[in-house]
Design an enzyme around this catalytic site. Structure first.
Site, PDB file in Angstrom:
ATOM      1  N   THR A  39     121.215  95.407 -62.711  1.00  0.00           N
ATOM      2  CA  THR A  39     121.787  96.074 -63.875  1.00  0.00           C
ATOM      3  C   THR A  39     123.267  96.406 -63.700  1.00  0.00           C
ATOM      4  O   THR A  39     124.007  96.476 -64.673  1.00  0.00           O
ATOM      5  CB  THR A  39     120.992  97.366 -64.172  1.00  0.00           C
ATOM      6  OG1 THR A  39     119.598  97.071 -64.201  1.00  0.00           O
ATOM      7  CG2 THR A  39     121.389  97.962 -65.506  1.00  0.00           C
ATOM      8  N   LYS A  71     118.581 103.847 -62.749  1.00  0.00           N
ATOM      9  CA  LYS A  71     119.587 102.797 -62.537  1.00  0.00           C
ATOM     10  C   LYS A  71     120.488 102.628 -63.755  1.00  0.00           C
ATOM     11  O   LYS A  71     121.616 102.143 -63.636  1.00  0.00           O
ATOM     12  CB  LYS A  71     118.904 101.478 -62.170  1.00  0.00           C
ATOM     13  CG  LYS A  71     117.787 101.028 -63.128  1.00  0.00           C
ATOM     14  CD  LYS A  71     118.263 100.173 -64.263  1.00  0.00           C
ATOM     15  CE  LYS A  71     117.127  99.788 -65.178  1.00  0.00           C
ATOM     16  NZ  LYS A  71     117.577  98.981 -66.335  1.00  0.00           N
TER      17      LYS A  71
END
Length: 282
Positions: free
Chosen positions: A260, A203
Site C-alpha cells: 500500500t 496500514k
C-alpha cells in the site's frame, strides 16, 4: 490439465453471495467464479445491477474485465441470502454493521459461513469488525476475516496473489481458504482475527503519510523511514489490543503495508500525494 484446475474440479462447488460491487468485491467475485463456484455479486443499486448484467463487466470500477459466465448479479438481499451456502461481505466499513443486520434474519440453516474482506474499524463504535459481527450474527454462524496485500485489478486479472483467512475456528478459516485456492491464488489460514484486522486498517494511515512524503518530494530515505517506523508503531498498537506479533510481520501486516505504501494503485497513497501536490496539507 494444470494441477490447480484438477483441484478445482474435485472440490465441491458452493453457492456464494458476494455483497458489495465495488472494485474489491467484484474482483473477489470474479475469482471465486473462475474457481468453479456459483457466485452472485450483490449491489444496492438496481441500475448498476442492470448495467453489469447487460455488459458483463463492472465498467465503473474494473473496466475491461469480463465476468465469467457463472457470475450472476443481484440487487435483492431478500431473494439472494436464503439460498446461498456462504456470504462474503465486501462493503465499506461504514456500511458493515448495517449489512450484517439486514442479512442476519435471512441466513438459512444451510448458510453458516460469513466472511468479510472489508478493512477498517467501525466508525461509530471504533470497534474492530469481528466484534461487530459477533454481536450482530447468531453464534452458530462461523465468522472469518480475509485480508492481505492485494490490488483488485490484479486479482481480477488472475495475477499471483496471497491472502490470509483468519477465524477463531480453524475449520472456518480453512473453509474459506479452500473456496479461494485456485490457479495463482493462495490463501493461508490462522486464528488471529485481531492481528489480521489491525494490519488491514492501520496500514492505510501509513500509506497516506508515504503518499504525502512522496508528493512533497522528500525522497526515498523519508519513505523508508515512514514505512519502517510505521511498522514499529503498528506492532505496538496491535500488541496493546491483543494481536500476535507474527501476524503483523506476515501478509496481513507487513505485506499489506509495503504494498500500500509503494505502489500508486493504492488509493490511500494516491490520496496522500494529491494532498501534498494540492498544497492543502495544513
Amino acid at each position: 490439465m494444470s494441477i490447480s484446475h484438477v483441484s478445482s474440479l474435485i472440490k465441491p462447488a458452493k453457492n456464494i453471495a458476494v455483497l458489495g460491487a465495488g472494485a474489491w468485491g467484484t474482483a473477489l467475485a470474479i475469482h471465486l467464479s473462475k474457481a468453479g463456484h456459483a457466485v452472485t455479486l450483490w449491489t444496492h443499486c438496481a441500475e448498476q445491477a442492470r448495467v453489469m448484467t447487460v455488459h458483463h463487466e463492472n465498467a465503473r470500477y474494473l473496466s475491461g474485465v469480463t465476468f465469467p459466465t457463472t457470475l450472476s448479479i443481484s440487487d435483492s438481499l431478500e431473494a439472494l441470502i436464503p439460498h446461498v451456502d456462504a456470504v462474503l461481505v465486501v462493503v465499506p466499513s461504514s456500511a458493515f454493521k448495517q449489512i450484517l443486520q439486514k442479512i442476519s434474519a435471512q441466513l438459512s440453516a444451510r448458510c453458516l459461513h460469513v466472511a468479510w474482506a472489508t478493512k477498517g474499524f467501525d466508525p461509530s463504535s471504533q470497534c474492530l469488525l469481528h466484534e461487530i459481527a459477533f454481536d450482530v450474527l447468531d453464534e452458530r454462524v462461523g465468522l472469518t476475516v480475509l485480508s492481505g496485500p492485494t490490488f483488485a485489478d490484479e486479482v481480477a486479472r488472475g495475477l499471483p496473489t496471497a491472502m490470509v483467512s483468519a477465524s477463531e475456528k480453524e475449520n472456518e478459516a480453512q473453509y474459506w481458504a479452500d473456496l479461494f485456492h485456485f490457479d495463482a491464488f493462495r490463501m493461508y489460514t490462522q486464528t488471529d482475527m485481531i492481528g489480521v484486522e489491525i494490519g488491514g486498517a492501520y496500514k492505510n494511515i501509513i500509506a497516506i503519510a508515504t503518499g504525502l512524503s512522496d508528493g512533497l518530494r522528500l525522497g526515498a530515505n523519508a519513505r523508508a523511514a515512514l514505512i519502517s517506523r510505521g511498522m514499529a508503531e503498528m506492532m505496538r498498537f496491535g500488541q496493546a489490543l491483543g494481536a500476535r506479533p507474527e501476524t503483523l510481520m506476515g501478509l496481513a501486516g507487513l505485506g499489506d503495508l509495503v504494498l500500500t505504501c509503494t505502489d500508486d494503485l493504492s488509493r490511500n497513497r494516491r490520496f496522500g500525494k494529491c494532498l501534498a501536490e494540492s498544497g492543502q496539507t495544513a
